[in-house]
Design an enzyme around this catalytic site. Structure first.
Site, short mmCIF file in Angstrom:
data_model
loop_
_atom_site.label_atom_id
_atom_site.label_comp_id
_atom_site.label_asym_id
_atom_site.label_seq_id
_atom_site.Cartn_x
_atom_site.Cartn_y
_atom_site.Cartn_z
CE LYS A 237 -4.27 -2.42 1.66
NZ LYS A 237 -3.79 -3.44 1.62
C1 LIG Z 1 -4.38 -4.66 1.07
C2 LIG Z 1 -3.91 -5.92 1.05
C3 LIG Z 1 -4.22 -6.93 0.09
C4 LIG Z 1 -5.24 -7.03 -0.79
O1 LIG Z 1 -5.07 -5.85 -1.76
P1 LIG Z 1 -6.54 -5.27 -2.57
O2 LIG Z 1 -5.95 -4.39 -3.32
O3 LIG Z 1 -7.55 -4.99 -1.31
O4 LIG Z 1 -6.94 -6.39 -3.28
C5 LIG Z 1 -3.15 -8.02 -0.15
N1 LIG Z 1 -2.25 -8.32 0.71
C6 LIG Z 1 -1.90 -7.24 1.67
C7 LIG Z 1 -0.45 -7.43 2.52
C8 LIG Z 1 -2.31 -6.04 1.86
O5 LIG Z 1 -2.34 -5.25 2.63
#
Ligand SMILES: *Cc1c(COP(=O)(O)O)cnc(C)c1O
Length: 466
Positions: free
Chosen positions: A112
């Site tokens: 993120k």
């Molecule tokens: C947010 C997240 C996901 C999922 O991603 P999306 O974009 O919501 O599908 C997967 N793995 C980790 C470690 C995350 O922080």
């Protein structure tokens, strides 16, 4: 570049307005009016470029007149200069065809950061020429909160209020939020579940008086600018593995369908993507939707992959819109029915459209642990539980063996040390860049799961519109 809402009843906006707005006023999500494309030669020319240069080439068409190329480059240099790896998102080879795309070298150890570091800078830049102050309000089960706080701490004209369920995020995740002492960062521990926190945030956004008075804004993956930043690493990785001459497949640990939707956009822009594998845990609504057209929500089962423990995937709406002929009125009807019944059947057009590019897999705890051990024993790599869900789906796929498969590694294994240790017997060390996390002072408010208490707390501290 103009952006339109999936529900067809909100005004079209430019990139700057779409970035600050988040959700469209008709409840829909914004998408570009038309997908830009990169020609074969333009994709070939990405070979050998740095991450920042790739990012500028890929994002330039989406940004339009909102930023000139030099400004976009400068923001990318600042955002990605904070990553601990010079390649920003390096690829690592596991065997003759399996690869990992490491997306966790940012400040808070999850993918993120790739989008939120840029979003924080975009907010600051776009707000600098306006007389508004923005109040970001969000709920987190861990990763989004820490990445958003790191990205917004100390930025002018933005306050961030982040709600987390008290005692239900890991120590690392909590400290990554609560040890940030910048005056514009407000952590609130709620005596309740993530769903309680999320419901309160939704209620605050739905309260037009409150959300208008404080210019509420969202940083979750419904924000278009976040998805846009994630398109870049699909190009970056694929070009390194032979695109545009060789197609590449991606396996993506999926929750809200944001990360994998960015891969879909890359394909629409002309990147030769052989397949996008939607990897879910036992909360498998997306696996049922892609394989059978059954998008129906149940109740959440907690797993070792909390960032994928969802029932409703906000960004799936964007795919349904694009595959359904971009008919906003029809999609608004489909989503309204879903809100009422918590169930939706994909149309034939949506289901066959999805099948052209997507496949899916539901990975349970055993398969996840096996994939973690496979990575460790076969390739000497420690992967986090989320990445292991993606890897398990990649290993199980029936693709042409000549196609390389890239699993998106979405979190650093140290962020989920206990689960990694349970599966492999190895306890990953915290990387040096967050080494003093456990010595730093923490600051947060503890509030009951009461909407009145939380809105009063925010109203006392946020800056109202002039
Ligand atoms: C947010 C997240 C996901 C999922 O991603 P999306 O974009 O919501 O599908 C997967 N793995 C980790 C470690 C995350 O922080």
């Amino acid at each position: 570049m103009r952006y339109i809402s999936t529900r067809g009843a909100a005004p079209a906006l430019d990139f700057e307005a779409v970035t600050l707005a988040g959700l469209a006023s008709d409840g829909g999500l914004y998408l570009p009016e038309a997908w830009p494309s990169l020609s074969r030669d333009e994709i070939a020319a990405l070979a050998g470029l740095s991450y920042v240069d790739t990012a500028v080439a890929v994002m330039r068409p989406f940004v339009g007149d909102a930023l000139d190329e030099a400004a976009l480059r400068s923001l990318c240099e600042q955002a990605y200069g904070r990553f601990a790896h010079a390649a920003v998102t390096p690829i690592v080879q596991l065997d003759h065809r399996q690869w990992l795309l490491e997306l966790f070298h940012g400040p808070t150890l999850a993918f993120k950061d790739v989008a939120l570091q840029l979003l924080g800078l975009l907010f600051e830049r776009f707000l600098s020429s306006r007389d508004t102050h923005l109040t970001v309000v969000g709920a987190t089960s861990g990763d989004t909160g820490s990445a958003a706080i790191d990205a917004l701490a100390g930025r002018a004209k933005v306050d961030i209020f982040m709600l987390h369920p008290e005692g239900r995020v890991s120590d690392v995740q909590r400290r990554q939020m609560t040890t940030v002492l910048a005056p514009n960062v407000h952590n609130i521990a709620i005596d309740g579940s993530f769903d309680d926190a999320q419901a309160m945030v939704k209620a605050m956004f739905a309260d037009a008086g409150f959300s208008g008075r404080f210019a509420l804004s969202a940083v979750n993956s419904i924000n278009w600018a976040r998805l846009m930043a994630q398109i870049v690493y699909y190009f970056y990785a694929a070009v390194r593995l032979g695109a545009p001459d060789r197609p590449v497949a991606f396996s993506v640990p999926t929750g809200n369908f944001g990360d994998i939707f960015a891969g879909y956009v890359a394909a629409r822009m002309g990147l030769p993507v052989a397949r996008l594998i939607v990897a879910t845990n036992v909360n498998d609504i997306l696996h049922r939707a892609i394989s059978q057209g059954d998008y129906s929500a149940g109740t959440v089962t907690p797993t070792a992959t909390p960032s994928m423990d969802i029932q409703v995937s906000s960004n799936f709406e964007r795919l349904l819109f694009d595959l359904g002929g971009r008919d906003g009125a029809a999609l608004a009807g489909q989503m309204k029915a879903f809100d009422a019944t918590r169930a939706l059947r994909l149309t034939n057009q949506q289901l066959t459209g999805a099948a052209e590019l997507f496949s899916s897999a539901r990975i349970d705890a055993d398969d996840m642990a096996l994939a973690m051990r496979w990575a460790s024993e076969q390739a000497g790599q420690t992967v986090d539980p989320h990445s292991a869900v993606g890897l398990a789906a990649a290993l199980a796929s029936d693709l042409d063996p000549a196609v390389p498969v890239v699993t998106l590694a979405t979190a650093h294994p140290a962020k989920f040390r206990d689960a990694v240790e349970r599966a492999t017997g190895l306890r990953p060390a915290l990387p040096a860049r967050i080494g003093s996390l456990f010595e730093r002072e923490e600051r947060y408010a503890s509030l009951p799961a009461s909407l009145d208490a939380v809105t009063a707390y925010i109203a006392e501290r946020a800056t109202p519109r002039p």
